[in-house]
Scaffold this active site. Structure first.
Site, PDB file in Angstrom:
ATOM      1  N   GLY A   6     -10.347  -2.695   3.694  1.00 57.66           N
ATOM      2  CA  GLY A   6      -9.621  -2.152   4.908  1.00 57.66           C
ATOM      3  C   GLY A   6      -8.960  -0.553   5.605  1.00 57.66           C
ATOM      4  O   GLY A   6     -10.001  -0.039   5.944  1.00 57.66           O
ATOM      5  N   THR A  15       0.748  -1.388  -0.238  1.00 60.13           N
ATOM      6  CA  THR A  15       0.207  -0.085   0.070  1.00 60.13           C
ATOM      7  C   THR A  15       0.736   1.713  -0.506  1.00 60.13           C
ATOM      8  O   THR A  15       1.637   1.341   0.669  1.00 60.13           O
ATOM      9  CB  THR A  15      -0.932   0.029   0.982  1.00 60.13           C
ATOM     10  OG1 THR A  15      -1.878  -0.941   0.963  1.00 60.13           O
ATOM     11  CG2 THR A  15      -1.386   1.030   1.782  1.00 60.13           C
TER      12      THR A  15
HETATM   13  N1  ASP Z   1      -3.385  -2.109   3.910  1.00 67.89           N
HETATM   14  C1  ASP Z   1      -4.211  -2.676   3.411  1.00 67.89           C
HETATM   15  C2  ASP Z   1      -5.619  -3.277   3.879  1.00 67.89           C
HETATM   16  O1  ASP Z   1      -5.742  -3.691   4.887  1.00 67.89           O
HETATM   17  C3  ASP Z   1      -3.153  -3.800   2.863  1.00 67.89           C
HETATM   18  C4  ASP Z   1      -1.402  -3.266   2.667  1.00 67.89           C
HETATM   19  O2  ASP Z   1      -1.199  -2.042   3.235  1.00 67.89           O
HETATM   20  O3  ASP Z   1      -1.051  -3.526   2.634  1.00 67.89           O
HETATM   21  O4  ASP Z   1      -6.349  -2.739   2.705  1.00 67.89           O
END
Ligand code: ASP
Length: 343
Positions: free
Chosen positions: A232, A202
């Protein structure tokens, strides 16, 4: 991935590189000089994103414009976890989440958005053109189309199509959904790589402009092979991103469910308001997650990245392997964050 360490080494040669090298060693980062802008963003892809943000910041532009333009670079790239090239949900559809927040506490967000290339820009339009903060799903797409964003083809990138075919062989969906054996993005985005590093991508970005104003953005496809409709932390103001122009700004990456349950980015900013350094504030909230998750904390990765009003950056993660990109003055580099577990 293989080139990351080389890049860190190659980047620490200059003066700022040496200063910033101390951050990696856990020392307090120096304040960026007054009027000197700075941008920080999560993971290696942040290097390219920061370049675009810097184009704006270095010319005296607004932090808000910088954080939008910056993460658009990642959204347009063939990234496994950001933008339309990313891994799909378990039904084979790429669904995107993003948000943005400025120095006046204006904020906008979109979630479960499909077939739109730049969710962060749609989030900005939500912020600027609607009385709302968040639009989701079909409504968010309808708004994007009305605003003139093109509807992209519904087609997986070759990499995502391959990863999806591989995932379909087992179609396992077992929360907390960590596949420590997986070499790439496993049945769920947060996979532990064969070299022991934790893999999330992300992009969260926060920046301070020449006026000393803060803004932030966050954009993702979320967890790969997630349940359809899963959202998320990344588009949730206070979880994946929070900006308070008096106290600081923070963004998060990692297992979103565990960021949401501690209102992660907001909590970090509140600790900075109370006087904690960005790194200490990130560490405290990481410790809170570890306390809540107990044994399960060994199988999840979460990281916070923060910037205070003095332009000091700081980060902390549950596991080693999280790094962030910084651009300030004439130098740019990746910095390794400290972590709760040391290996
Ligand atoms: N934080 C992101 C989510 O849970 C995923 C990630 O950072 O890999 O959608």
């Amino acid at each position: 991935m293989v080139h990351r360490r080389k890049f860190i080494q190659a980047s620490v040669g200059g003066t700022l590189g040496i200063i910033l090298g101390k951050i990696a060693a856990g020392n307090q980062a120096p304040a960026v000089l007054k009027g000197q802008p700075v941008v920080i963003s999560t993971w290696d892809a942040g290097m390219e994103a920061n370049k675009a943000a810097w184009e704006i910041l270095s010319k005296g532009g607004r932090a808000l414009d910088a954080v939008e333009k910056g993460v658009m670079v990642t959204e347009a790239s063939q990234n496994c976890c950001v933008g339309l090239g990313a891994n799909p949900d378990r039904d084979g559809f790429v669904t995107l989440d993003a948000c943005i927040m400025d120095e006046f506490s204006n904020c906008g967000s979109v979630a479960f958005l499909e077939r739109i290339k730049h969710p962060v820009s749609v989030a900005r339009r939500v912020m600027e053109k609607t009385p709302h903060v968040m639009l989701v799903g079909a409504g968010a797409q309808q708004f994007a189309l009305a605003e003139g964003f093109p509807l992209e083809e519904q087609k997986l990138s070759p990499e995502a199509a391959g990863a999806y075919q591989e995932w379909l062989l087992k179609s396992e969906y077992k929360p907390p959904l960590i596949n420590v054996e997986n070499k790439g993005h496993g049945p769920f985005a947060p996979a532990r790589l064969s070299n022991g590093e934790w893999n999330h991508d992300t992009i969260g970005m926060v920046a301070m402009d020449t006026k000393g104003n803060l803004s932030g953005s966050c954009t993702t496809s979320g967890a790969g092979f997630k349940m359809r409709g899963r959202v998320g932390d990344s588009p949730i103001i206070g979880a994946g991103l929070f900006v308070d122009n008096e106290a600081g700004a923070c963004t998060a990456t990692g297992q979103g469910e565990d960021v949401i349950r501690v209102a992660g980015s907001h909590s970090v900013v509140e600790l900075m308001r109370q006087g904690l350094s960005p790194e200490a504030a990130c560490k405290k909230i990481i410790e809170r997650i570890v306390k809540i998750k107990k044994e399960k904390a060994k199988n999840i990765q979460v990281a916070f990245l923060a910037l205070n009003k003095k332009g000091i950056p700081g980060a902390y993660a549950i596991h080693p392997g999280f790094r962030y990109a910084i651009r300030s003055g004439k130098k740019e580099m990746l910095v390794n964050a400290g972590s709760y577990f040391k290996e």
